[in-house]
Write an enzyme that holds these catalytic residues in place. Structure first.
Site, PDB file in Angstrom:
ATOM      1  N   LYS A   1       0.801  -1.229   0.000  1.00  0.00           N
ATOM      2  CA  LYS A   1       0.000   0.000   0.000  1.00  0.00           C
ATOM      3  C   LYS A   1       0.834   1.280   0.000  1.00  0.00           C
ATOM      4  O   LYS A   1       0.340   2.339  -0.373  1.00  0.00           O
ATOM      5  CB  LYS A   1      -0.984  -0.028   1.155  1.00  0.00           C
ATOM      6  CG  LYS A   1      -2.084  -1.058   0.923  1.00  0.00           C
ATOM      7  CD  LYS A   1      -3.405  -0.537   1.352  1.00  0.00           C
ATOM      8  CE  LYS A   1      -4.551  -1.463   0.975  1.00  0.00           C
ATOM      9  NZ  LYS A   1      -4.386  -2.844   1.503  1.00  0.00           N
TER      10      LYS A   1
ATOM     11  N   GLY B   1     -15.936 -13.246   2.332  1.00  0.00           N
ATOM     12  CA  GLY B   1     -16.156 -11.945   1.704  1.00  0.00           C
ATOM     13  C   GLY B   1     -15.931 -12.038   0.218  1.00  0.00           C
ATOM     14  O   GLY B   1     -15.086 -11.357  -0.342  1.00  0.00           O
TER      15      GLY B   1
ATOM     16  N   SER C   1       1.116  -9.883  -0.296  1.00  0.00           N
ATOM     17  CA  SER C   1       0.775  -8.461  -0.280  1.00  0.00           C
ATOM     18  C   SER C   1       1.144  -7.721   0.985  1.00  0.00           C
ATOM     19  O   SER C   1       1.285  -6.492   0.958  1.00  0.00           O
ATOM     20  CB  SER C   1      -0.710  -8.291  -0.586  1.00  0.00           C
ATOM     21  OG  SER C   1      -1.485  -9.076   0.295  1.00  0.00           O
TER      22      SER C   1
HETATM   23  C1  LIG Z   1      -5.255  -3.785   1.307  1.00  0.00           C
HETATM   24  C2  LIG Z   1      -4.673  -5.122   1.244  1.00  0.00           C
HETATM   25  C3  LIG Z   1      -5.123  -6.067   0.310  1.00  0.00           C
HETATM   26  C4  LIG Z   1      -6.256  -5.773  -0.646  1.00  0.00           C
HETATM   27  O1  LIG Z   1      -5.931  -4.708  -1.513  1.00  0.00           O
HETATM   28  P1  LIG Z   1      -7.081  -3.981  -2.363  1.00  0.00           P
HETATM   29  O2  LIG Z   1      -6.361  -2.990  -3.193  1.00  0.00           O
HETATM   30  O3  LIG Z   1      -8.026  -3.352  -1.378  1.00  0.00           O
HETATM   31  O4  LIG Z   1      -7.767  -5.032  -3.133  1.00  0.00           O
HETATM   32  C5  LIG Z   1      -4.488  -7.284   0.252  1.00  0.00           C
HETATM   33  N1  LIG Z   1      -3.484  -7.595   1.100  1.00  0.00           N
HETATM   34  C6  LIG Z   1      -3.038  -6.732   2.024  1.00  0.00           C
HETATM   35  C7  LIG Z   1      -1.930  -7.147   2.919  1.00  0.00           C
HETATM   36  C8  LIG Z   1      -3.612  -5.456   2.129  1.00  0.00           C
HETATM   37  O5  LIG Z   1      -3.165  -4.602   3.034  1.00  0.00           O
END
Ligand SMILES: *Cc1c(COP(=O)(O)O)cnc(C)c1O
Length: 320
Positions: free
Chosen positions: A53, A208, A304
């Site tokens: 992010k 979800g 992520s």
């Molecule tokens: C926010 C997030 C997601 C999902 O991302 P989106 O852009 O909202 O689909 C997935 N994994 C992690 C670790 C996140 O912080």
């Protein structure tokens, strides 16, 4: 609003260069032997702020006008976007207000405050975070930076897949977690341009699975406060930008249940020594569960994020 395109991902890559980490691409003989595939893990758990992010947040904040920067920004998030905005604002010296649910993992709240963000808490069950964010924006002249439905956020998130494909070459599959779809649509834009034959698979928690249903029905579906360990993907629905982008660029969507997700998370910890959070393991869980024909293929998986709340560990182990 115009949908972001690959040139926007390219532009974001230049914007974040030298500020965001160019994260590790990890490989594992164990994983390759288990899957029969050649698997590349893009380690966004090692990104600044502990998740991809930071890419979108820095891209968005660094493009504000001098006047907007002086007044500051506000955002709403269950955690990692909040942390990313708090950190990017610190790097750029922009005041920032973060609207967070009162039940967000404490590790995320503490980190957000540690980066110097002003935290405003709300009750997930009774209050509307977007309304609170909009009110703060209006009352205090702040620019609202939403967590996914924003062209600079989407383009910024796409830089992770862009780096991955730039580093390892074309892929046959790319698995990306999906909450509001910012990471997934950005990844899909990058993959379509750089590896046109690549199947981009979006992965949600089963509780979800609104985006899976939206993808199948081509009509926006929603979910209310899903109960899942994947707290970064508890979003109510795809957005007005991410929904059309997902329909246009994503090849397929799937979901994984919480026990599978936790099993995969612990596997990544134990076998790859990579600390990912439950949401961060969504893509890996779908890639490893055997439901896609990845044998013999080149497979990218976006890990992520890695912001684990260790206080939850006993409960997670109990649910394995
Ligand atoms: C926010 C997030 C997601 C999902 O991302 P989106 O852009 O909202 O689909 C997935 N994994 C992690 C670790 C996140 O912080």
């Amino acid at each position: 609003m115009n949908l972001p395109a690959f040139e926007d991902v390219d532009s974001a890559a230049r914007q974040i260069a030298g500020v965001a980490h160019r994260t590790l691409v990890a490989t594992s003989r164990t994983v390759d032997a288990r899957t029969g595939a050649t698997v590349f893990f893009k380690c966004e758990n090692l990104q600044r702020g502990g998740a991809f992010k930071f890419r979108g947040a820095y891209n968005a904040l660094s493009r504000l006008t001098a006047d907007e920067r002086r007044r500051g920004v506000v955002t709403f998030s269950s955690g990692n976007h909040a942390q990313a905005i708090a950190l990017a604002g610190q790097v750029l010296n922009i005041p920032r207000v973060i609207v967070m649910p009162s039940d967000a993992p404490s590790v995320k709240r503490v980190a957000t405050e540690g980066y110097g963000g002003e935290v405003v808490l709300y009750d997930r069950d009774t209050e509307d975070r977007e309304a609170i964010g909009r009110r703060l924006a209006r009352d205090r002249g702040l620019t609202l930076i939403p967590p996914y439905d924003h062209p600079h956020i989407i383009a910024g998130q796409g830089t992770a897949a862009r780096e991955l494909i730039e580093e390892v070459g074309a892929l046959d599959f790319l698995f990306a977690p999906c909450g509001g779809g910012g990471l997934l649509s950005g990844s899909a834009i990058a993959a379509r341009a750089m590896a046109p034959g690549c199947m981009v698979i979006g992965v949600e928690p089963a509780a979800g699975d609104d985006a899976v249903r939206s993808f199948r029905t081509k009509t926006l579906q929603t979910v209310k406060n899903p109960k899942t360990v994947a707290d970064g993907a508890r979003t109510p629905s795809l957005g007005s930008l991410t929904f059309p982008l997902v329909l246009q660029y994503v090849s397929d969507m799937t979901s994984v249940d919480d026990p599978t997700l936790l099993e995969t998370m612990f596997y990544l910890w134990e076998r790859l020594k990579l600390v990912v959070e439950p949401t961060g393991a969504l893509g890996a869980a779908a890639a490893l569960d055997g439901s896609f024909p990845i044998r013999g293929k080149r497979v990218g998986i976006i890990l992520s994020g890695g912001n684990v709340d260790l206080a939850q560990l006993p409960e997670w182990i109990g649910r394995r």
